[in-house]
Design an enzyme around this catalytic site. Structure first.
Site, PDB file in Angstrom:
ATOM      1  N   GLU A 109      25.394  19.313  27.816  1.00 25.01           N
ATOM      2  CA  GLU A 109      25.405  20.864  27.963  1.00 25.01           C
ATOM      3  C   GLU A 109      24.123  21.704  27.876  1.00 25.01           C
ATOM      4  O   GLU A 109      23.202  20.972  27.166  1.00 25.01           O
ATOM      5  CB  GLU A 109      26.249  21.342  26.971  1.00 25.01           C
ATOM      6  CG  GLU A 109      27.617  20.345  27.006  1.00 25.01           C
ATOM      7  CD  GLU A 109      28.557  21.252  25.728  1.00 25.01           C
ATOM      8  OE1 GLU A 109      29.802  21.684  26.151  1.00 25.01           O
ATOM      9  OE2 GLU A 109      28.517  21.194  24.447  1.00 25.01           O
ATOM     10  N   CYS A 122      18.536  26.800  26.470  1.00 23.05           N
ATOM     11  CA  CYS A 122      18.560  25.732  25.301  1.00 23.05           C
ATOM     12  C   CYS A 122      18.751  24.352  26.209  1.00 23.05           C
ATOM     13  O   CYS A 122      19.891  24.352  26.594  1.00 23.05           O
ATOM     14  CB  CYS A 122      19.600  26.148  24.391  1.00 23.05           C
ATOM     15  SG  CYS A 122      19.709  24.958  22.843  1.00 23.05           S
ATOM     16  N   CYS A 129      23.185  12.046  19.999  1.00 21.75           N
ATOM     17  CA  CYS A 129      21.873  11.931  19.192  1.00 21.75           C
ATOM     18  C   CYS A 129      22.126  10.876  18.673  1.00 21.75           C
ATOM     19  O   CYS A 129      23.230  10.555  17.966  1.00 21.75           O
ATOM     20  CB  CYS A 129      21.888  13.175  18.386  1.00 21.75           C
ATOM     21  SG  CYS A 129      20.379  13.374  17.442  1.00 21.75           S
ATOM     22  N   CYS A 133      23.127  14.206  11.422  1.00 28.29           N
ATOM     23  CA  CYS A 133      22.989  15.453  10.329  1.00 28.29           C
ATOM     24  C   CYS A 133      24.402  15.846  10.311  1.00 28.29           C
ATOM     25  O   CYS A 133      25.113  16.055  10.887  1.00 28.29           O
ATOM     26  CB  CYS A 133      22.269  16.586  11.168  1.00 28.29           C
ATOM     27  SG  CYS A 133      20.478  16.030  11.680  1.00 28.29           S
ATOM     28  N   CYS A 136      26.174  18.954  12.105  1.00 25.36           N
ATOM     29  CA  CYS A 136      25.937  18.996  13.500  1.00 25.36           C
ATOM     30  C   CYS A 136      26.851  18.352  14.403  1.00 25.36           C
ATOM     31  O   CYS A 136      27.139  17.112  14.165  1.00 25.36           O
ATOM     32  CB  CYS A 136      24.481  18.631  13.962  1.00 25.36           C
ATOM     33  SG  CYS A 136      24.301  18.625  15.685  1.00 25.36           S
ATOM     34  N   GLY A 184      20.517  16.256  21.281  1.00 30.86           N
ATOM     35  CA  GLY A 184      19.534  15.205  21.153  1.00 30.86           C
ATOM     36  C   GLY A 184      18.519  15.525  20.278  1.00 30.86           C
ATOM     37  O   GLY A 184      17.979  16.759  19.831  1.00 30.86           O
ATOM     38  N   GLU A 185      17.743  14.472  19.930  1.00 36.54           N
ATOM     39  CA  GLU A 185      16.155  14.621  19.314  1.00 36.54           C
ATOM     40  C   GLU A 185      14.975  14.451  20.188  1.00 36.54           C
ATOM     41  O   GLU A 185      14.712  13.482  20.471  1.00 36.54           O
ATOM     42  CB  GLU A 185      16.333  13.523  17.968  1.00 36.54           C
ATOM     43  CG  GLU A 185      14.837  13.453  17.345  1.00 36.54           C
ATOM     44  CD  GLU A 185      13.950  14.873  16.943  1.00 36.54           C
ATOM     45  OE1 GLU A 185      14.769  15.391  16.099  1.00 36.54           O
ATOM     46  OE2 GLU A 185      13.036  14.889  17.541  1.00 36.54           O
ATOM     47  N   SER A 216      12.343  21.794  19.067  1.00 38.76           N
ATOM     48  CA  SER A 216      12.828  21.653  17.710  1.00 38.76           C
ATOM     49  C   SER A 216      12.882  20.287  17.366  1.00 38.76           C
ATOM     50  O   SER A 216      13.508  19.263  18.128  1.00 38.76           O
ATOM     51  CB  SER A 216      14.007  22.296  17.649  1.00 38.76           C
ATOM     52  OG  SER A 216      14.640  22.114  16.267  1.00 38.76           O
ATOM     53  N   LEU A 239      14.226  21.989   8.779  1.00 35.61           N
ATOM     54  CA  LEU A 239      14.252  21.707   7.367  1.00 35.61           C
ATOM     55  C   LEU A 239      15.471  21.482   6.482  1.00 35.61           C
ATOM     56  O   LEU A 239      15.880  20.616   6.168  1.00 35.61           O
ATOM     57  CB  LEU A 239      13.131  22.694   6.624  1.00 35.61           C
ATOM     58  CG  LEU A 239      12.668  22.200   5.414  1.00 35.61           C
ATOM     59  CD1 LEU A 239      11.955  20.844   5.388  1.00 35.61           C
ATOM     60  CD2 LEU A 239      11.727  23.385   4.650  1.00 35.61           C
ATOM     61  N   HIS A 240      16.097  22.800   6.330  1.00 36.91           N
ATOM     62  CA  HIS A 240      17.687  22.823   5.976  1.00 36.91           C
ATOM     63  C   HIS A 240      17.782  22.510   4.417  1.00 36.91           C
ATOM     64  O   HIS A 240      19.089  22.519   3.991  1.00 36.91           O
ATOM     65  CB  HIS A 240      18.416  21.915   6.604  1.00 36.91           C
ATOM     66  CG  HIS A 240      18.489  22.022   8.322  1.00 36.91           C
ATOM     67  ND1 HIS A 240      18.460  23.474   8.700  1.00 36.91           N
ATOM     68  CD2 HIS A 240      18.721  21.378   9.479  1.00 36.91           C
ATOM     69  CE1 HIS A 240      18.505  23.448   9.885  1.00 36.91           C
ATOM     70  NE2 HIS A 240      18.312  22.057  10.562  1.00 36.91           N
ATOM     71  N   ASN A 315      27.381  27.246  12.037  1.00 36.74           N
ATOM     72  CA  ASN A 315      28.256  27.663  13.095  1.00 36.74           C
ATOM     73  C   ASN A 315      29.414  26.439  12.926  1.00 36.74           C
ATOM     74  O   ASN A 315      29.036  25.009  13.068  1.00 36.74           O
ATOM     75  CB  ASN A 315      28.026  27.343  14.636  1.00 36.74           C
ATOM     76  CG  ASN A 315      26.817  28.618  14.848  1.00 36.74           C
ATOM     77  OD1 ASN A 315      27.253  29.786  14.526  1.00 36.74           O
ATOM     78  ND2 ASN A 315      25.737  28.392  15.070  1.00 36.74           N
TER      79      ASN A 315
HETATM   80  N1  SAH Z   1      17.720  17.748  17.234  1.00 32.64           N
HETATM   81  C1  SAH Z   1      16.802  18.799  17.206  1.00 32.64           C
HETATM   82  C2  SAH Z   1      17.129  19.985  18.228  1.00 32.64           C
HETATM   83  C3  SAH Z   1      18.514  20.316  18.321  1.00 32.64           C
HETATM   84  S1  SAH Z   1      19.511  21.337  17.232  1.00 32.64           S
HETATM   85  C4  SAH Z   1      16.753  19.215  15.872  1.00 32.64           C
HETATM   86  O1  SAH Z   1      17.580  18.673  14.876  1.00 32.64           O
HETATM   87  O2  SAH Z   1      15.846  19.839  15.303  1.00 32.64           O
HETATM   88  C5  SAH Z   1      18.697  22.995  17.087  1.00 32.64           C
HETATM   89  C6  SAH Z   1      18.984  23.531  15.583  1.00 32.64           C
HETATM   90  O3  SAH Z   1      20.388  23.779  15.157  1.00 32.64           O
HETATM   91  C7  SAH Z   1      18.658  22.369  14.508  1.00 32.64           C
HETATM   92  O4  SAH Z   1      17.739  23.006  13.509  1.00 32.64           O
HETATM   93  C8  SAH Z   1      19.897  22.021  14.061  1.00 32.64           C
HETATM   94  O5  SAH Z   1      19.460  21.422  12.720  1.00 32.64           O
HETATM   95  C9  SAH Z   1      20.567  23.221  13.956  1.00 32.64           C
HETATM   96  N2  SAH Z   1      22.109  22.939  13.880  1.00 32.64           N
HETATM   97  C10 SAH Z   1      22.904  21.895  13.977  1.00 32.64           C
HETATM   98  N3  SAH Z   1      24.250  21.902  13.610  1.00 32.64           N
HETATM   99  C11 SAH Z   1      24.414  23.372  13.206  1.00 32.64           C
HETATM  100  C12 SAH Z   1      25.402  24.102  13.105  1.00 32.64           C
HETATM  101  N4  SAH Z   1      26.632  23.430  13.091  1.00 32.64           N
HETATM  102  N5  SAH Z   1      25.133  25.383  12.839  1.00 32.64           N
HETATM  103  C13 SAH Z   1      23.921  25.929  13.012  1.00 32.64           C
HETATM  104  N6  SAH Z   1      22.653  25.302  13.164  1.00 32.64           N
HETATM  105  C14 SAH Z   1      23.172  23.872  13.262  1.00 32.64           C
HETATM  106 FE1  SF4 Z   2      21.821  17.548  15.650  1.00 34.44          FE
HETATM  107 FE2  SF4 Z   2      19.498  17.657  15.698  1.00 34.44          FE
HETATM  108 FE3  SF4 Z   2      20.468  16.430  13.585  1.00 34.44          FE
HETATM  109 FE4  SF4 Z   2      20.638  15.375  16.251  1.00 34.44          FE
HETATM  110  S1  SF4 Z   2      18.673  15.940  15.005  1.00 34.44           S
HETATM  111  S2  SF4 Z   2      22.169  15.254  14.534  1.00 34.44           S
HETATM  112  S3  SF4 Z   2      21.002  17.070  17.383  1.00 34.44           S
HETATM  113  S4  SF4 Z   2      20.836  18.468  14.155  1.00 34.44           S
END
Ligand code: SAH
Ligand code: SF4
Length: 380
Positions: A109, A122, A129, A133, A136, A184-185, A216, A239-240, A315
């Protein structure tokens, strides 16, 4: 899946059934090499590059400044491949989400987010991935494979096709910025991402400047320096959480590269300064990471790093184990950071009605690694 399993997803795609080679994704030097095999001089590669990446040509017959016989020979040996759009969805807010199919049938996507002064694409770097996380949706997808450079550049070319952007000057384009924030990462597929971004940044082609590109990462520490040195793109870091205990749980790569190492890599990111800050992404999860004490700890952690903090309202997706923080909690968190001098934009969710917002991407692709491995065995 374990966090090291990315090592097994490098198998190259099998060749096209018609034996022709895709020119998209080749570097300039490789394109010149291809033309040399046809006995053509290097300046032809420059012409071809412009047709592909400035004009958006898909047929060699369009290339009127190349002789007829050369066009025919190119046609025999090569294609300028596009990804196949299998679904396009449009949000009430103008966001578009494209489901794109690749040569092996896998799908990814790509999301276009129009704003007043820009249009951001995007872009995905992998199918699924390998990381998981907790918040996600992409992380729940079973299939994972790295995208080829052509498939990463292909997303940008698809957007140019759909937005009518070919041949336009920078100021007139609808697509102006790129974020490597799709599925993906990206730093687990660094070589292909780097090759793709070099093509995208080439001033004589797609010409999207490194200042308008943000990558990212969830925190692949050993790859961060190379990314900064070789590509010079903006960095965003997911970071989160402000403690290793929580980050180990919600961003599992933290078990390998804990917060301290991650922040050291940020401090040393090449080219970082007050004019080019690192964006720290922080997803707001109700009752998990959203207290004033968390905000104060975040300020302490980021001390000395030129940074801004992007608060992302969580989200939701079907079956997600979290809820989004309340608007009051997000405001309070943001106010504490702002008072300490941080720029703290709250990311407005875009395209939620079509599941295009951050962390909602997931295609229905299922694992095919075994098939791919069989295909390459057969070819050997
Ligand atoms: N894999 C990479 C890039 C993709 S995600 C990464 O993790 O950085 C882009 C951003 O959206 C990341 O900061 C990710 O942690 C965040 N993200 C993932 N799931 C989410 C969700 N359900 N709601 C809001 N942000 C989310
Ligand atoms: Fe989602 Fe990024 Fe974590 Fe992969 S690294 S699971 S795309 S938030």
């Amino acid at each position: 899946m374990g966090i090291d399993s990315h090592a097994s997803i490098f198998a190259p795609l099998p060749p096209r059934a018609d034996g022709r080679k895709n020119l998209v994704g080749l570097t300039r030097a490789e394109l010149a090499d291809e033309l040399a095999t046809l006995g053509e001089p290097a300046f032809r590669a420059k012409q071809l590059w412009r047709w592909i990446y400035t004009a958006g040509a898909v047929e060699f017959s369009q290339m009127t400044d190349l002789g007829k016989s050369l066009r025919a020979r190119l046609e025999d040996a090569y294609v300028i491949e596009r990804l196949t759009e299998t679904r396009a969805q449009h949000s009430f807010d103008g966001t578009a989400k494209w489901l794109l199919k690749m040569a092996d049938g896998q799908e990814i996507e790509t999301v276009h987010i129009p704003e007043e002064d820009r249009g951001t694409l995007c872009v995905s770097s992998q199918v699924g991935c390998t990381l998981t996380c907790r918040f996600c949706h992409t992380g729940t997808q079973r299939l994972v494979r790295n995208l080829e450079a052509a498939e990463i550049v292909g997303q940008v070319m698809h957007a140019r096709d759909q937005l009518g952007d070919w041949g336009r000057n920078e100021g007139d384009r609808r697509l102006t910025n790129i974020v490597m924030m799709g599925m993906g990462e990206p730093l687990y597929n660094y070589e292909n991402v780097a090759r793709a971004l070099r093509i995208v940044m080439d001033g004589d082609g797609l010409a999207i400047s490194k200042r308008r590109i943000t990558l990212s990462t969830s925190g692949v520490v050993p790859m961060m320096r190379r990314c900064g040195e070789e590509l010079g793109v903006n960095l965003a870091v997911s970071l989160h959480a402000v403690t290793d205990e929580l980050r180990d749980e919600i961003v599992p790569i933290n078990r390998k590269y804990p917060i301290r190492e991650l922040l050291d890599a940020c401090r040393n990111y090449p080219g970082v300064n007050n004019a080019r800050r690192i964006t720290f992404e922080y997803v707001m999860l109700k009752g998990v990471n959203d207290t004033p004490a968390d905000a104060r700890e975040l300020i302490r952690l980021l001390d000395g790093i030129p940074s801004k903090v992007n608060l992302i309202p969580f989200n939701a997706w079907p079956g997600a184990p979290y809820e989004c923080s309340t608007p009051e909690a997000i405001r309070r968190f943001g106010d504490i950071l702002s008072a300490a001098g941080f720029s703290t934009p709250v990311r407005t969710p875009r395209g939620q009605d079509i599941m295009a917002a951050c962390g909602q991407l997931k295609s229905d692709s299922v694992r095919q690694r075994r098939n791919r491995a069989q295909a390459s065995d057969a070819a050997a």
